[in-house]
Design a protein around this motif. Sequence first.
Motif, PDB file in Angstrom:
ATOM      1  N   ASN A  42       0.844  -1.197   0.000  1.00 31.99           N
ATOM      2  CA  ASN A  42       0.000   0.000   0.000  1.00 31.99           C
ATOM      3  C   ASN A  42       0.879   1.246   0.000  1.00 31.99           C
ATOM      4  O   ASN A  42       1.390   1.669   1.041  1.00 31.99           O
ATOM      5  N   ARG A  43       1.015   1.886  -1.156  1.00 30.02           N
ATOM      6  CA  ARG A  43       1.924   3.030  -1.273  1.00 30.02           C
ATOM      7  C   ARG A  43       1.304   4.328  -0.764  1.00 30.02           C
ATOM      8  O   ARG A  43       1.961   5.371  -0.776  1.00 30.02           O
ATOM      9  N   GLN A  44       0.055   4.264  -0.281  1.00 31.30           N
ATOM     10  CA  GLN A  44      -0.578   5.440   0.313  1.00 31.30           C
ATOM     11  C   GLN A  44      -0.208   5.590   1.790  1.00 31.30           C
ATOM     12  O   GLN A  44      -0.335   6.681   2.357  1.00 31.30           O
ATOM     13  N   ILE A  45       0.229   4.526   2.414  1.00 30.61           N
ATOM     14  CA  ILE A  45       0.538   4.562   3.851  1.00 30.61           C
ATOM     15  C   ILE A  45       1.775   5.428   4.097  1.00 30.61           C
ATOM     16  O   ILE A  45       2.787   5.296   3.413  1.00 30.61           O
ATOM     17  N   ARG A  46       1.672   6.310   5.098  1.00 32.29           N
ATOM     18  CA  ARG A  46       2.776   7.218   5.418  1.00 32.29           C
ATOM     19  C   ARG A  46       3.537   6.822   6.678  1.00 32.29           C
ATOM     20  O   ARG A  46       4.655   7.303   6.892  1.00 32.29           O
ATOM     21  N   ALA A  47       2.940   6.002   7.537  1.00 30.11           N
ATOM     22  CA  ALA A  47       3.626   5.580   8.762  1.00 30.11           C
ATOM     23  C   ALA A  47       2.889   4.383   9.345  1.00 30.11           C
ATOM     24  O   ALA A  47       1.734   4.114   9.001  1.00 30.11           O
ATOM     25  N   VAL A  48       3.587   3.652  10.214  1.00 34.19           N
ATOM     26  CA  VAL A  48       3.012   2.492  10.897  1.00 34.19           C
ATOM     27  C   VAL A  48       3.173   2.691  12.398  1.00 34.19           C
ATOM     28  O   VAL A  48       4.233   3.134  12.870  1.00 34.19           O
ATOM     29  N   ILE A 196       4.522  12.474  13.208  1.00 34.32           N
ATOM     30  CA  ILE A 196       3.965  12.126  11.901  1.00 34.32           C
ATOM     31  C   ILE A 196       3.475  13.370  11.169  1.00 34.32           C
ATOM     32  O   ILE A 196       3.685  13.521   9.956  1.00 34.32           O
ATOM     33  N   ASN A 197       2.826  14.285  11.888  1.00 38.68           N
ATOM     34  CA  ASN A 197       2.349  15.528  11.266  1.00 38.68           C
ATOM     35  C   ASN A 197       3.517  16.331  10.710  1.00 38.68           C
ATOM     36  O   ASN A 197       3.402  16.957   9.648  1.00 38.68           O
ATOM     37  N   SER A 198       4.637  16.287  11.407  1.00 35.48           N
ATOM     38  CA  SER A 198       5.824  16.982  10.904  1.00 35.48           C
ATOM     39  C   SER A 198       6.359  16.292   9.653  1.00 35.48           C
ATOM     40  O   SER A 198       6.705  16.953   8.662  1.00 35.48           O
ATOM     41  N   LEU A 199       6.393  14.954   9.666  1.00 34.55           N
ATOM     42  CA  LEU A 199       6.926  14.210   8.524  1.00 34.55           C
ATOM     43  C   LEU A 199       6.026  14.314   7.294  1.00 34.55           C
ATOM     44  O   LEU A 199       6.492  14.139   6.165  1.00 34.55           O
ATOM     45  N   ARG A 200       4.743  14.592   7.493  1.00 31.06           N
ATOM     46  CA  ARG A 200       3.834  14.746   6.352  1.00 31.06           C
ATOM     47  C   ARG A 200       4.237  15.926   5.474  1.00 31.06           C
ATOM     48  O   ARG A 200       3.835  16.007   4.312  1.00 31.06           O
ATOM     49  N   GLN A 201       5.036  16.840   6.025  1.00 30.67           N
ATOM     50  CA  GLN A 201       5.485  17.994   5.247  1.00 30.67           C
ATOM     51  C   GLN A 201       6.618  17.627   4.288  1.00 30.67           C
ATOM     52  O   GLN A 201       7.021  18.444   3.465  1.00 30.67           O
ATOM     53  N   HIS A 202       7.121  16.400   4.411  1.00 31.51           N
ATOM     54  CA  HIS A 202       8.259  15.982   3.595  1.00 31.51           C
ATOM     55  C   HIS A 202       7.818  14.950   2.557  1.00 31.51           C
ATOM     56  O   HIS A 202       6.839  14.215   2.749  1.00 31.51           O
ATOM     57  N   SER A 203       8.549  14.885   1.479  1.00 30.40           N
ATOM     58  CA  SER A 203       8.249  13.935   0.417  1.00 30.40           C
ATOM     59  C   SER A 203       8.357  12.500   0.942  1.00 30.40           C
ATOM     60  O   SER A 203       9.365  12.140   1.558  1.00 30.40           O
ATOM     61  N   PRO A 204       7.335  11.665   0.687  1.00 32.18           N
ATOM     62  CA  PRO A 204       7.426  10.265   1.113  1.00 32.18           C
ATOM     63  C   PRO A 204       8.564   9.520   0.419  1.00 32.18           C
ATOM     64  O   PRO A 204       9.124   8.570   0.982  1.00 32.18           O
ATOM     65  N   ASP A 205       8.932   9.963  -0.786  1.00 27.57           N
ATOM     66  CA  ASP A 205      10.063   9.329  -1.471  1.00 27.57           C
ATOM     67  C   ASP A 205      11.377   9.659  -0.777  1.00 27.57           C
ATOM     68  O   ASP A 205      12.266   8.796  -0.671  1.00 27.57           O
ATOM     69  N   ALA A 206      11.512  10.895  -0.280  1.00 25.11           N
ATOM     70  CA  ALA A 206      12.726  11.268   0.445  1.00 25.11           C
ATOM     71  C   ALA A 206      12.848  10.455   1.728  1.00 25.11           C
ATOM     72  O   ALA A 206      13.932   9.962   2.061  1.00 25.11           O
ATOM     73  N   LEU A 207      11.739  10.291   2.437  1.00 26.62           N
ATOM     74  CA  LEU A 207      11.761   9.523   3.682  1.00 26.62           C
ATOM     75  C   LEU A 207      12.116   8.063   3.411  1.00 26.62           C
ATOM     76  O   LEU A 207      12.879   7.447   4.172  1.00 26.62           O
ATOM     77  N   ALA A 208      11.566   7.515   2.330  1.00 24.76           N
ATOM     78  CA  ALA A 208      11.860   6.121   1.975  1.00 24.76           C
ATOM     79  C   ALA A 208      13.345   5.950   1.646  1.00 24.76           C
ATOM     80  O   ALA A 208      13.981   4.969   2.070  1.00 24.76           O
ATOM     81  N   ALA A 209      13.894   6.913   0.890  1.00 22.56           N
ATOM     82  CA  ALA A 209      15.311   6.833   0.515  1.00 22.56           C
ATOM     83  C   ALA A 209      16.208   6.941   1.741  1.00 22.56           C
ATOM     84  O   ALA A 209      17.199   6.204   1.876  1.00 22.56           O
ATOM     85  N   ILE A 210      15.871   7.866   2.648  1.00 18.20           N
ATOM     86  CA  ILE A 210      16.672   8.050   3.866  1.00 18.20           C
ATOM     87  C   ILE A 210      16.657   6.774   4.709  1.00 18.20           C
ATOM     88  O   ILE A 210      17.697   6.325   5.193  1.00 18.20           O
ATOM     89  N   LYS A 211      15.473   6.193   4.868  1.00 19.97           N
ATOM     90  CA  LYS A 211      15.384   4.980   5.680  1.00 19.97           C
ATOM     91  C   LYS A 211      16.199   3.851   5.055  1.00 19.97           C
ATOM     92  O   LYS A 211      16.943   3.150   5.753  1.00 19.97           O
ATOM     93  N   GLN A 212      16.068   3.666   3.753  1.00 22.03           N
ATOM     94  CA  GLN A 212      16.811   2.595   3.097  1.00 22.03           C
ATOM     95  C   GLN A 212      18.310   2.822   3.196  1.00 22.03           C
ATOM     96  O   GLN A 212      19.079   1.887   3.469  1.00 22.03           O
ATOM     97  N   LEU A 213      18.744   4.054   2.997  1.00 25.41           N
ATOM     98  CA  LEU A 213      20.172   4.379   3.059  1.00 25.41           C
ATOM     99  C   LEU A 213      20.736   4.116   4.452  1.00 25.41           C
ATOM    100  O   LEU A 213      21.788   3.472   4.608  1.00 25.41           O
ATOM    101  N   TYR A 214      20.053   4.605   5.478  1.00 20.63           N
ATOM    102  CA  TYR A 214      20.560   4.459   6.840  1.00 20.63           C
ATOM    103  C   TYR A 214      20.462   3.020   7.332  1.00 20.63           C
ATOM    104  O   TYR A 214      21.290   2.581   8.133  1.00 20.63           O
ATOM    105  N   ASN A 215      19.461   2.277   6.874  1.00 19.68           N
ATOM    106  CA  ASN A 215      19.396   0.860   7.226  1.00 19.68           C
ATOM    107  C   ASN A 215      20.623   0.121   6.698  1.00 19.68           C
ATOM    108  O   ASN A 215      21.177  -0.745   7.370  1.00 19.68           O
ATOM    109  N   ARG A 216      21.032   0.456   5.496  1.00 17.59           N
ATOM    110  CA  ARG A 216      22.212  -0.196   4.918  1.00 17.59           C
ATOM    111  C   ARG A 216      23.481   0.225   5.644  1.00 17.59           C
ATOM    112  O   ARG A 216      24.421  -0.567   5.778  1.00 17.59           O
TER     113      ARG A 216
END
Length: 265
Positions: A42-48, A196-216
């Motif tokens: 589900n690519r609409q989800i912004r957080a869990v 979450i309200n603060s993160l909604r101001q940021h691109s979900p693609d940027a957040l996804a990239a940051i998470k993937q990069l830092y996980n690695r």
Amino acid sequence: MVQFETIENIAWVTLKRAEKQNALSFEMFKQLDQIIHKVRANRQIRAVIIQSEGEHFCSGLDVQSVIKRPSHIFKLLIKLLPGNQNLVQRVVLGWRTLPVPVYAILQGNCLGGGLHIALGADFRIAKPNTQVAIMESRWGLCPDMGTSIILPSYVNQDNALLLAMSAERINAHQAKEYGLVTVVHDNPIDYIEQQINSLRQHSPDALAAIKQLYNRAYHPPSRRLLFLETWYQIKLLCTKNTRIAMKNGVKGSDSKPYFKRAKWK
């Protein structure tokens, strides 16, 4: 036993076995695994947000129910290739693969498998009454849910060894000092909603990239560690000392002496 719902593009995952302190049954492992797949699709989800009903987050594996069904132990640990993730590892490491921030709300007992699942989240927000422990040694077992990959970025080795060997509980503030908890807060939902309200101001693609990069960067792939977790657990399950530990671990039971240690390399 695990409820999944999406509200305003936020996925809420709720452990619903309060009468058992949300102890993990085989069915709950399967449901959590399925939920991770649903969130990823589900690519609409912004957080869990992972939470639980009742006074406790999760008291760990429901050992008594699982050992009554040996086939369930097999299904929890089986993997096609040695370095692959099995079911118990997927319900921890799976949250790391999601391209959205994952929060866990902790309260009361957060023990054993419950703590491992919480460690799979990106952020752990604990109420002041939270107690955490790595409990496996109480039952003659070793941690085998993938956190050997995660813990080194959170906790110094001596503290990790102390926690895992002693199976002692520590409170929320100690857990934060060790790095197991992100924030201690009286109202975790308020805190998370602000984040979450603060993160909604940021691109979900940027957040996804940051998470993937830092996980690695912080958690490099380690198929050998995943193999060793499972192999050591299987080896322990076959020893006489583990059977003694499981009996000794039950409250009120008479403590029996252990046999000499098996060979470990």
